[in-house]
Design a protein around this motif. Sequence first.
Motif, PDB file in Angstrom:
ATOM      1  N   MET A   1      56.302  45.131  26.236  1.00  0.00           N
ATOM      2  CA  MET A   1      55.479  44.975  27.407  1.00  0.00           C
ATOM      3  C   MET A   1      55.229  43.488  27.642  1.00  0.00           C
ATOM      4  N   TYR A   2      55.201  43.107  28.900  1.00  0.00           N
ATOM      5  CA  TYR A   2      54.981  41.719  29.306  1.00  0.00           C
ATOM      6  C   TYR A   2      53.830  41.715  30.307  1.00  0.00           C
ATOM      7  N   LYS A   3      52.885  40.803  30.141  1.00  0.00           N
ATOM      8  CA  LYS A   3      51.710  40.766  31.010  1.00  0.00           C
ATOM      9  C   LYS A   3      51.425  39.348  31.465  1.00  0.00           C
ATOM     10  N   ILE A   4      50.870  39.251  32.654  1.00  0.00           N
ATOM     11  CA  ILE A   4      50.282  38.001  33.126  1.00  0.00           C
ATOM     12  C   ILE A   4      48.800  38.284  33.322  1.00  0.00           C
ATOM     13  N   LEU A   5      47.969  37.519  32.638  1.00  0.00           N
ATOM     14  CA  LEU A   5      46.525  37.670  32.726  1.00  0.00           C
ATOM     15  C   LEU A   5      45.987  36.631  33.700  1.00  0.00           C
ATOM     16  N   PHE A   6      45.149  37.056  34.618  1.00  0.00           N
ATOM     17  CA  PHE A   6      44.560  36.194  35.635  1.00  0.00           C
ATOM     18  C   PHE A   6      43.060  36.123  35.377  1.00  0.00           C
ATOM     19  N   LEU A   7      42.557  34.924  35.101  1.00  0.00           N
ATOM     20  CA  LEU A   7      41.140  34.725  34.824  1.00  0.00           C
ATOM     21  C   LEU A   7      40.547  33.804  35.888  1.00  0.00           C
ATOM     22  N   LEU A   8      39.630  34.336  36.679  1.00  0.00           N
ATOM     23  CA  LEU A   8      38.985  33.565  37.735  1.00  0.00           C
ATOM     24  C   LEU A   8      37.847  32.758  37.128  1.00  0.00           C
ATOM     25  N   LYS A   9      37.932  31.437  37.268  1.00  0.00           N
ATOM     26  CA  LYS A   9      36.916  30.555  36.712  1.00  0.00           C
ATOM     27  C   LYS A   9      35.586  30.761  37.427  1.00  0.00           C
ATOM     28  N   LYS A  10      34.499  30.646  36.666  1.00  0.00           N
ATOM     29  CA  LYS A  10      33.158  30.781  37.228  1.00  0.00           C
ATOM     30  C   LYS A  10      32.942  29.711  38.283  1.00  0.00           C
ATOM     31  N   ASN A  11      32.446  30.152  39.437  1.00  0.00           N
ATOM     32  CA  ASN A  11      32.266  29.264  40.566  1.00  0.00           C
ATOM     33  C   ASN A  11      31.192  29.841  41.467  1.00  0.00           C
ATOM     34  N   LYS A  12      30.347  29.005  42.017  1.00  0.00           N
ATOM     35  CA  LYS A  12      29.270  29.469  42.896  1.00  0.00           C
ATOM     36  C   LYS A  12      29.726  29.658  44.345  1.00  0.00           C
ATOM     37  N   ASP A  13      30.922  29.230  44.663  1.00  0.00           N
ATOM     38  CA  ASP A  13      31.438  29.322  46.031  1.00  0.00           C
ATOM     39  C   ASP A  13      31.905  30.761  46.322  1.00  0.00           C
ATOM     40  N   PRO A  14      31.240  31.476  47.240  1.00  0.00           N
ATOM     41  CA  PRO A  14      31.641  32.857  47.532  1.00  0.00           C
ATOM     42  C   PRO A  14      33.037  32.956  48.150  1.00  0.00           C
ATOM     43  N   ASP A  15      33.510  31.881  48.784  1.00  0.00           N
ATOM     44  CA  ASP A  15      34.853  31.899  49.371  1.00  0.00           C
ATOM     45  C   ASP A  15      35.933  32.013  48.296  1.00  0.00           C
ATOM     46  N   ILE A  16      35.672  31.454  47.119  1.00  0.00           N
ATOM     47  CA  ILE A  16      36.649  31.528  46.021  1.00  0.00           C
ATOM     48  C   ILE A  16      36.796  32.974  45.557  1.00  0.00           C
ATOM     49  N   ARG A  17      35.680  33.651  45.308  1.00  0.00           N
ATOM     50  CA  ARG A  17      35.730  35.054  44.872  1.00  0.00           C
ATOM     51  C   ARG A  17      36.340  35.930  45.966  1.00  0.00           C
ATOM     52  N   GLU A  18      35.982  35.657  47.209  1.00  0.00           N
ATOM     53  CA  GLU A  18      36.525  36.422  48.329  1.00  0.00           C
ATOM     54  C   GLU A  18      38.044  36.256  48.403  1.00  0.00           C
ATOM     55  N   HIS A  19      38.521  35.034  48.219  1.00  0.00           N
ATOM     56  CA  HIS A  19      39.967  34.796  48.239  1.00  0.00           C
ATOM     57  C   HIS A  19      40.649  35.550  47.089  1.00  0.00           C
ATOM     58  N   PHE A  20      40.059  35.501  45.913  1.00  0.00           N
ATOM     59  CA  PHE A  20      40.613  36.223  44.764  1.00  0.00           C
ATOM     60  C   PHE A  20      40.726  37.720  45.081  1.00  0.00           C
ATOM     61  N   ASN A  21      39.658  38.294  45.621  1.00  0.00           N
ATOM     62  CA  ASN A  21      39.640  39.730  45.908  1.00  0.00           C
ATOM     63  C   ASN A  21      40.546  40.113  47.071  1.00  0.00           C
ATOM     64  N   ASN A  22      40.597  39.279  48.106  1.00  0.00           N
ATOM     65  CA  ASN A  22      41.327  39.646  49.318  1.00  0.00           C
ATOM     66  C   ASN A  22      42.794  39.243  49.318  1.00  0.00           C
ATOM     67  N   PHE A  23      43.159  38.273  48.504  1.00  0.00           N
ATOM     68  CA  PHE A  23      44.544  37.813  48.508  1.00  0.00           C
ATOM     69  C   PHE A  23      45.236  38.007  47.152  1.00  0.00           C
ATOM     70  N   ILE A  24      44.673  37.447  46.106  1.00  0.00           N
ATOM     71  CA  ILE A  24      45.320  37.545  44.794  1.00  0.00           C
ATOM     72  C   ILE A  24      45.470  39.005  44.377  1.00  0.00           C
ATOM     73  N   LEU A  25      44.375  39.773  44.435  1.00  0.00           N
ATOM     74  CA  LEU A  25      44.455  41.189  44.049  1.00  0.00           C
ATOM     75  C   LEU A  25      45.376  41.975  44.969  1.00  0.00           C
ATOM     76  N   LYS A  26      45.379  41.635  46.253  1.00  0.00           N
ATOM     77  CA  LYS A  26      46.268  42.307  47.216  1.00  0.00           C
ATOM     78  C   LYS A  26      47.738  42.061  46.851  1.00  0.00           C
ATOM     79  N   TYR A  27      48.095  40.797  46.603  1.00  0.00           N
ATOM     80  CA  TYR A  27      49.473  40.492  46.220  1.00  0.00           C
ATOM     81  C   TYR A  27      49.849  41.190  44.922  1.00  0.00           C
ATOM     82  N   LEU A  28      48.962  41.161  43.943  1.00  0.00           N
ATOM     83  CA  LEU A  28      49.256  41.806  42.658  1.00  0.00           C
ATOM     84  C   LEU A  28      49.460  43.311  42.829  1.00  0.00           C
TER      85      LEU A  28
END
Length: 97
Positions: A1-28
């Motif tokens: 098995m081969y895996k890529i682990l994605f760890l979102l760094k802690k950040n207070k900017d809501p746009d960063i979390r929104e981008h992770f949820n709306n784009f990164i997770l969508k592509y994955l």
Amino acid sequence: MYKILFLLKKNKDPDIREHFNNFILKYLSEISGSEIKAASVESNLLLEQKYDNFCELSAKSKGEMDNMMNTEDGKNLNKDLADFHKHIDLITVNYNQ
């Protein structure tokens, strides 16, 4: 098995979390063919870098992962990560070795 682990760094900017949820997770999800969800990182006391979220992309082998990442969605993910990389850490894990 081969895996890529994605760890979102802690950040207070809501746009960063929104981008992770709306784009990164969508592509994955599109790359894997099934829904990829993010988990909350509850504790990482021994690390200097703190994280908000974690998710992973899995394949049977590195070759299969390479094929997945060479799809249109994989290429779009890589383009997106070119700008987003400072907000995320990636770790690749190979269980086949």
